[in-house]
Design an enzyme around this catalytic site. Structure first.
Site, PDB file in Angstrom:
ATOM      1  CG  LEU A 263      -2.367   6.176   0.735  1.00 52.89           C
ATOM      2  CD1 LEU A 263      -3.553   6.185   1.445  1.00 52.89           C
ATOM      3  CD2 LEU A 263      -2.935   6.984  -0.420  1.00 52.89           C
ATOM      4  CB  ALA A 265       2.866  12.823   0.234  1.00 54.11           C
ATOM      5  CB  CYS A 273       7.105  -0.972 -13.665  1.00 56.15           C
ATOM      6  SG  CYS A 273       8.293  -2.394 -13.858  1.00 56.15           S
ATOM      7  CE  LYS A 336      11.009  -0.212  -4.718  1.00 58.78           C
ATOM      8  NZ  LYS A 336      10.000  -1.241  -5.241  1.00 58.78           N
TER       9      LYS A 336
HETATM   10  C1  UGA Z   1       6.034  -1.721  -9.370  1.00 61.29           C
HETATM   11  C2  UGA Z   1       4.660  -2.511  -9.034  1.00 61.29           C
HETATM   12  O1  UGA Z   1       4.669  -2.041  -7.452  1.00 61.29           O
HETATM   13  C3  UGA Z   1       4.719  -3.960  -8.971  1.00 61.29           C
HETATM   14  O2  UGA Z   1       3.795  -4.655  -8.530  1.00 61.29           O
HETATM   15  C4  UGA Z   1       5.042  -4.425 -10.295  1.00 61.29           C
HETATM   16  O3  UGA Z   1       5.214  -5.861 -10.602  1.00 61.29           O
HETATM   17  C5  UGA Z   1       6.274  -3.838 -10.899  1.00 61.29           C
HETATM   18  O4  UGA Z   1       6.061  -2.223 -10.733  1.00 61.29           O
HETATM   19  C6  UGA Z   1       6.328  -4.134 -12.330  1.00 61.29           C
HETATM   20  O5  UGA Z   1       5.427  -3.564 -13.155  1.00 61.29           O
HETATM   21  O6  UGA Z   1       7.232  -4.620 -12.589  1.00 61.29           O
HETATM   22  P1  UGA Z   1       8.421  -1.373  -8.585  1.00 61.29           P
HETATM   23  O7  UGA Z   1       8.631  -0.610 -10.333  1.00 61.29           O
HETATM   24  O8  UGA Z   1       9.461  -2.256  -8.490  1.00 61.29           O
HETATM   25  O9  UGA Z   1       7.178  -2.018  -8.790  1.00 61.29           O
HETATM   26  O10 UGA Z   1       8.518  -0.089  -7.632  1.00 61.29           O
HETATM   27  P2  UGA Z   1       7.212   0.387  -6.692  1.00 61.29           P
HETATM   28  O11 UGA Z   1       7.633   0.038  -5.015  1.00 61.29           O
HETATM   29  O12 UGA Z   1       5.815   0.167  -7.191  1.00 61.29           O
HETATM   30  O13 UGA Z   1       7.409   1.849  -6.895  1.00 61.29           O
HETATM   31  C7  UGA Z   1       7.401   2.882  -7.792  1.00 61.29           C
HETATM   32  C8  UGA Z   1       7.733   4.046  -7.470  1.00 61.29           C
HETATM   33  O14 UGA Z   1       6.715   4.875  -6.734  1.00 61.29           O
HETATM   34  C9  UGA Z   1       8.938   4.311  -6.593  1.00 61.29           C
HETATM   35  O15 UGA Z   1       9.847   5.605  -7.207  1.00 61.29           O
HETATM   36  C10 UGA Z   1       8.609   4.933  -5.330  1.00 61.29           C
HETATM   37  O16 UGA Z   1       9.349   5.672  -4.737  1.00 61.29           O
HETATM   38  C11 UGA Z   1       7.188   5.475  -5.477  1.00 61.29           C
HETATM   39  N1  UGA Z   1       6.112   5.407  -4.420  1.00 61.29           N
HETATM   40  C12 UGA Z   1       5.851   4.256  -3.791  1.00 61.29           C
HETATM   41  C13 UGA Z   1       6.073   6.699  -3.987  1.00 61.29           C
HETATM   42  O17 UGA Z   1       6.172   7.619  -4.180  1.00 61.29           O
HETATM   43  N2  UGA Z   1       4.782   6.709  -2.865  1.00 61.29           N
HETATM   44  C14 UGA Z   1       4.342   5.336  -2.333  1.00 61.29           C
HETATM   45  O18 UGA Z   1       3.649   5.526  -1.497  1.00 61.29           O
HETATM   46  C15 UGA Z   1       4.958   4.280  -2.933  1.00 61.29           C
END
Ligand code: UGA
Length: 448
Positions: A263, A265, A273, A336
């Site tokens: 959550l 923002a 992914c 990230k």
């Molecule tokens: C994601 C999933 O979280 C994993 O569970 C999954 O296994 C993986 O994809 C996959 O399909 O292989 P990942 O791509 O490493 O993992 O990254 P995340 O931590 O999910 O973050 C994704 C994006 O969302 C990032 O750009 C991050 O900055 C953004 N994000 C995340 C937000 O903008 N707000 C948040 O609260 C959380």
């Protein structure tokens, strides 16, 4: 959950085909569990690096694990599928399934190529375990492609992976759940054996059919993407009304039914992914005639694009609408923190949009500059964070690396043309920046 150990487990010989973030980490963790592992990839440079214990990407904890496992002799690498077939009788498929150019659908070409090559090499003794993220229905197709006319076909199971980049080793070693798709009793027995140390340490273990296993993965990523786009939509409403999205997220997240994770923002989701998985899901749902039921995912995708556009619009507003010729420092290039991955990175996308609008953009990132430069060679990059601040009219914080939390903000204010910050990840201590002389704006938070 307990700690996953290496002792007492059964030793299985296995190949892991595809050595990206998923495959390379899975291979090393399997070796850590005591299995004998051959990692296979068509990329010779990657195999050479891995063989010498050099990770081809940045992932915390992975370098040490890789070196240690290569050192034990239990982890080797090769470019030969034939060698994989001769060496092992369990084969994990970890081949990438990127978005097809010009379409929402996943590109199954690389996965199909591997499966077709393996078809003539495998027999009844073999177990093929798909880990790649695939459209529902793929496991059944893979099973068909591997079927031998003589009846001695390998078993196919589907076992999606849920690791996050930046936490890949910990997530692989101590998963909260292991999902195994496929009805074959022998396939199920062998996978239980392989994952025995993790099951013993308390990981949830769910056995189901192919279709459910495939869908668990895309449903999980779709739900995560939905949470992020939901909070980004709220951020826009907060901004229009003077409310604070960070407090709002804390308050709704305190309800256990909602949960506080995902959550945050900001500039939205990126990476290899979430964006491509929701698009592939939309494409597959359309094929299945269930498109209307996942229509909201198109909106999730659109809100995510809008989050990036909003960063550019707010940046422009902070510059009085004059972007051309202005100097903008960008903090972060990767999608990230704790990763060097720039695939579909919101940070790099926003930087490129600002550059396209005529700004002189200087990007700092602790780990991702090489891949960023390859993806967007037109932008200016620096390993020296001070350079991103020098003579800047605006600094935009786009990837929440820990490094940016400890900057000497008062000193940096003095090297800018004007100390103006846009925190597009809501991760900086804005009070400290303001105390250091900065004018600060955040996304979805009240302006001062
Ligand atoms: C994601 C999933 O979280 C994993 O569970 C999954 O296994 C993986 O994809 C996959 O399909 O292989 P990942 O791509 O490493 O993992 O990254 P995340 O931590 O999910 O973050 C994704 C994006 O969302 C990032 O750009 C991050 O900055 C953004 N994000 C995340 C937000 O903008 N707000 C948040 O609260 C959380």
């Amino acid at each position: 959950m307990g700690v996953v150990g290496t002792d007492g487990g059964l030793n299985v010989r296995m190949s892991v085909i595809g050595t990206g973030y998923l495959g390379a980490v899975h291979a090393a963790v399997m070796a850590h569990l005591g299995h004998d592992v051959l990692g296979v990839d068509i990329d010779l440079a990657r195999i050479d690096a891995l063989t010498h214990g050099r990770p081809p990407f940045y992932e915390p904890e992975f370098a040490d694990l890789l070196t240690a496992m290569v050192g034990t002799g239990r982890l080797r690498f090769s470019t030969s599928l034939k060698e994989a077939a001769q060496f092992a009788d369990v084969h994990f498929l970890c081949v990438g399934t990127p978005q097809t150019a010009g379409s929402y659908a996943a590109d199954l070409g690389p996965l199909t190529a591997v499966v077709d090559q393996m078809a003539s090499l495998l027999g009844a003794k073999d177990l093929v375990v798909g880990k790649s993220t695939v459209p529902v229905g793929t496991a059944a197709q893979v099973s068909l492609r591997l079927r031998r006319p003589d009846g001695g076909s390998p078993i196919v199971m589907w076992n999606p992976e849920f690791l996050r980049e930046g936490f890949a080793v910990a997530d692989t070693l101590e998963p909260d759940r292991i999902v195994v798709g496929g009805q074959d009793p022998e396939g199920r027995r062998r996978l239980r054996e392989i994952y025995a140390p993790m099951i013993a340490a308390g990981a949830g273990y769910i056995e189901t059919d192919y279709e459910t296993a495939e869908l668990v993965k895309v449903a999980a990523n779709s739900f995560l993407a939905t949470k992020i786009s939901f909070i980004n939509a709220m951020a826009e409403v907060c901004e229009a009304t003077g409310a604070d999205v960070v407090t709002l997220a804390d308050a709704i997240g305190a309800d256990a039914r909602i949960g506080s994770e995902f959550l945050r923002a900001g500039a939205g989701f990126g990476g290899g992914c979430l964006p491509k998985d929701i698009r592939a899901f939309i494409a597959r749902a359309d094929e299945l005639g269930t498109g209307p039921s996942v229509k909201f995912l198109r909106e999730i995708d659109a809100i995510n694009t809008r989050a990036r556009e909003r960063v550019v619009a707010v940046a422009s507003a902070m510059l009085g609408g004059e972007v051309a010729g202005r100097r903008i420092g960008v903090l972060g290039a990767t999608f990230k923190p704790d990763s060097d991955d720039v695939r579909d990175s919101p940070a790099l996308d926003v930087a490129a949009r600002l550059h396209a609008a005529g700004a002189v953009v200087c990007i700092h990132d602790p780990r991702g500059l090489e891949s960023a430069r390859e993806a967007k060679p037109q932008l200016e990059y620096t390993y020296d964070v001070d350079k991103a601040f020098e003579d800047s009219d605006l600094v935009v914080h786009l990837t929440e690396w820990g490094d940016y939390r400890n900057l000497d903000v008062a000193r940096l204010a003095a090297v800018t043309a004007q100390p103006v910050l846009l925190d597009a990840r809501n991760a900086l201590n804005v009070d400290a920046w303001r105390a250091g002389g900065w004018t600060v704006r955040s996304l979805g938070r009240p302006r001062r």
